[in-house]
Motif scaffolding. Structure first.
Motif, PDB file in Angstrom:
ATOM      1  N   PRO A 182       0.809  -1.206   0.002  1.00 26.92           N
ATOM      2  CA  PRO A 182      -0.064   0.128   0.014  1.00 26.92           C
ATOM      3  C   PRO A 182       0.673   1.374  -0.044  1.00 26.92           C
ATOM      4  N   PRO A 183       0.408   2.434  -0.759  1.00 28.09           N
ATOM      5  CA  PRO A 183       0.946   3.519  -0.739  1.00 28.09           C
ATOM      6  C   PRO A 183       0.871   4.373   0.548  1.00 28.09           C
ATOM      7  N   GLU A 184       1.661   5.374   0.696  1.00 26.69           N
ATOM      8  CA  GLU A 184       1.471   6.096   1.880  1.00 26.69           C
ATOM      9  C   GLU A 184       1.185   7.612   1.366  1.00 26.69           C
ATOM     10  N   GLY A 185       0.930   8.702   2.263  1.00 24.76           N
ATOM     11  CA  GLY A 185       0.679   9.892   2.093  1.00 24.76           C
ATOM     12  C   GLY A 185      -0.423  10.285   1.535  1.00 24.76           C
ATOM     13  N   ASP A 186      -0.440  11.304   0.450  1.00 21.04           N
ATOM     14  CA  ASP A 186      -1.544  11.898  -0.167  1.00 21.04           C
ATOM     15  C   ASP A 186      -2.106  10.744  -1.068  1.00 21.04           C
ATOM     16  N   VAL A 187      -1.382   9.768  -1.597  1.00 26.59           N
ATOM     17  CA  VAL A 187      -1.988   8.830  -2.540  1.00 26.59           C
ATOM     18  C   VAL A 187      -2.293   7.851  -1.762  1.00 26.59           C
ATOM     19  N   ARG A 188      -2.363   7.473  -0.396  1.00 25.86           N
ATOM     20  CA  ARG A 188      -2.677   6.437   0.342  1.00 25.86           C
ATOM     21  C   ARG A 188      -4.106   5.973  -0.024  1.00 25.86           C
ATOM     22  N   TRP A 189      -4.283   4.413   0.088  1.00 26.99           N
ATOM     23  CA  TRP A 189      -5.758   3.954   0.077  1.00 26.99           C
ATOM     24  C   TRP A 189      -6.462   4.445   1.265  1.00 26.99           C
ATOM     25  N   PRO A 190      -7.864   4.352   0.674  1.00 27.59           N
ATOM     26  CA  PRO A 190      -8.881   4.899   1.799  1.00 27.59           C
ATOM     27  C   PRO A 190      -9.085   3.775   3.063  1.00 27.59           C
ATOM     28  N   TRP A 191      -7.994   2.901   3.075  1.00 23.92           N
ATOM     29  CA  TRP A 191      -8.040   2.066   4.161  1.00 23.92           C
ATOM     30  C   TRP A 191      -6.583   1.533   4.478  1.00 23.92           C
ATOM     31  N   THR A 192      -6.504   1.102   5.806  1.00 25.90           N
ATOM     32  CA  THR A 192      -5.076   0.888   6.081  1.00 25.90           C
ATOM     33  C   THR A 192      -4.678  -0.523   6.214  1.00 25.90           C
ATOM     34  N   MET A 193      -3.479  -0.928   5.603  1.00 24.48           N
ATOM     35  CA  MET A 193      -3.351  -2.403   5.810  1.00 24.48           C
ATOM     36  C   MET A 193      -2.449  -2.430   7.114  1.00 24.48           C
ATOM     37  N   GLU A 194      -2.905  -3.569   7.993  1.00 23.08           N
ATOM     38  CA  GLU A 194      -2.181  -3.465   9.448  1.00 23.08           C
ATOM     39  C   GLU A 194      -0.684  -3.945   9.423  1.00 23.08           C
ATOM     40  N   ASP A 195       0.317  -3.788  10.182  1.00 25.99           N
ATOM     41  CA  ASP A 195       1.505  -4.127  10.179  1.00 25.99           C
ATOM     42  C   ASP A 195       1.625  -5.778  10.065  1.00 25.99           C
ATOM     43  N   LEU A 196       0.692  -6.450  10.572  1.00 25.72           N
ATOM     44  CA  LEU A 196       0.640  -7.800  10.586  1.00 25.72           C
ATOM     45  C   LEU A 196       0.876  -8.416   9.060  1.00 25.72           C
ATOM     46  N   TRP A 197       0.314  -7.850   8.357  1.00 23.89           N
ATOM     47  CA  TRP A 197       0.152  -8.097   6.835  1.00 23.89           C
ATOM     48  C   TRP A 197       1.560  -7.479   6.251  1.00 23.89           C
ATOM     49  N   THR A 198       1.638  -6.332   6.226  1.00 29.52           N
ATOM     50  CA  THR A 198       2.785  -5.777   5.631  1.00 29.52           C
ATOM     51  C   THR A 198       4.292  -6.332   5.916  1.00 29.52           C
ATOM     52  N   GLU A 199       4.494  -6.368   7.330  1.00 33.27           N
ATOM     53  CA  GLU A 199       5.722  -7.156   7.758  1.00 33.27           C
ATOM     54  C   GLU A 199       5.839  -8.498   7.076  1.00 33.27           C
ATOM     55  N   MET A 200       4.871  -9.094   6.925  1.00 36.78           N
ATOM     56  CA  MET A 200       4.958 -10.548   6.405  1.00 36.78           C
ATOM     57  C   MET A 200       5.293 -10.537   5.033  1.00 36.78           C
ATOM     58  N   MET A 201       4.596  -9.658   4.322  1.00 33.47           N
ATOM     59  CA  MET A 201       4.718  -9.284   2.936  1.00 33.47           C
ATOM     60  C   MET A 201       6.143  -9.012   2.652  1.00 33.47           C
ATOM     61  N   LEU A 202       6.746  -8.142   3.204  1.00 37.97           N
ATOM     62  CA  LEU A 202       7.974  -7.705   3.165  1.00 37.97           C
ATOM     63  C   LEU A 202       9.162  -8.898   3.214  1.00 37.97           C
ATOM     64  N   GLN A 203       9.094  -9.555   4.396  1.00 40.47           N
ATOM     65  CA  GLN A 203       9.902 -10.546   4.453  1.00 40.47           C
ATOM     66  C   GLN A 203       9.538 -11.928   3.564  1.00 40.47           C
ATOM     67  N   ILE A 204       8.569 -12.033   2.718  1.00 36.49           N
ATOM     68  CA  ILE A 204       8.233 -13.242   1.981  1.00 36.49           C
ATOM     69  C   ILE A 204       9.072 -12.688   0.587  1.00 36.49           C
ATOM     70  N   VAL A 205       8.915 -11.446   0.175  1.00 35.44           N
ATOM     71  CA  VAL A 205       9.519 -10.996  -1.227  1.00 35.44           C
ATOM     72  C   VAL A 205      10.940 -11.093  -0.952  1.00 35.44           C
TER      73      VAL A 205
END
Length: 263
Positions: free
Chosen positions: A105-128
């Motif tokens: 997900p993007p951050e700042g002015d172009v962020r999505w209208p909802w927030t992806m929690e760290d539990l998801w994003t941290e896992m995704m970073l580690q998998i890639v």
């Protein structure tokens, strides 16, 4: 349940009962075996796309339906997406990396209208950026995929650059000729983006070194604190030197090979 295909695994995850706000982990081992047996690059990418769309629509209030037990459909889709993404490493195929960039997900002015929690994003970073399952082959695929991230997902690009530098220099052994993996991947990245990320990495370690030196100058009260402060300075110096070296090698590349992965 005896699985016959990947969809059987996904259906079981999707229909699992909630414990508090989280899915139970009782069947996680069985799900893992199901992913290993039936997961392919094609069907897992298709499943990621399907469940992410349900999740995204629910978060945007476009598909706001509730099940009989009170669990939102999009919440079930979010957890199913989580387990699919977390199982990508079982494929041991880094060529899947370009297809995964769209989910950060993007951050700042172009962020999505909802927030992806760290539990998801941290896992995704580690998998890639997964050296253990993808091996060093993840670097060329990731380097040539950085530009596929949303411009607002700079946070993810910065993490990936830092991880590639770490995985290159951390693994160097004094009795072996070093393989400078990230240097081999440099021509595959989009030149201006890679340079910008490296300059940010250098700035980050310059600031870390400044803080570490300031801490050392405060005369630590014990020998243990003194040792920790000196180690922090040395660590920041090493990390800064690695980032500067990679940037220097990028600048030395002939113009003809820069961004060769994008032609």
């Amino acid at each position: 349940m005896k699985y016959t295909c990947l969809q059987d695994v996904l259906d079981e995850i999707y229909s699992a009962e909630y414990v508090g706000n989280y899915l139970p982990l009782a069947d996680e081992k069985q799900w893992t075996e199901g992913f290993k047996t039936f997961g392919t690059k094609e069907n897992m990418l298709s499943a990621l796309n399907y469940y992410f769309r349900i999740w995204d629509q629910g978060e945007r209030r476009l598909n706001w339906r509730q099940e009989e037990d009170g669990c939102m459909i999009f919440e079930r889709a979010a957890w199913t997406f989580y387990y699919i993404f977390d199982s990508i490493s079982f494929l041991k195929d880094p060529s899947i990396i370009p297809e995964l960039m769209q989910y950060f997900p993007p951050e700042g002015d172009v962020r999505w209208p909802w927030t992806m929690e760290d539990l998801w994003t941290e896992m995704m970073l580690q998998i890639v950026a997964n050296y253990w399952d993808f091996g060093p082959a993840y670097m060329p695929w990731l380097m040539r995929s950085l530009h596929l991230l949303h411009p607002g997902a700079r946070w993810a690009a910065s993490y990936f650059m830092s991880k590639m530098i770490f995985d290159t220099f951390y693994r160097i052994k004094p009795d072996q000729f070093p393989e400078l993996l990230i240097l081999d991947a440099l021509p595959l990245g989009k030149g201006d983006l890679v340079l910008s990320l490296l300059e940010n990495e250098i700035l980050r370690w310059q600031e870390a070194l400044k803080r570490a030196k300031a801490r050392l100058c405060k005369t630590p009260s014990s020998e243990k604190e003194m040792k920790q402060a000196k180690n922090a300075v040395d660590s920041a110096k090493e990390s800064l030197a690695c980032a500067e070296y990679v940037r220097g090698q990028l600048l030395l590349l002939p113009q003809e090979v820069i961004s060769i992965g994008h032609r």
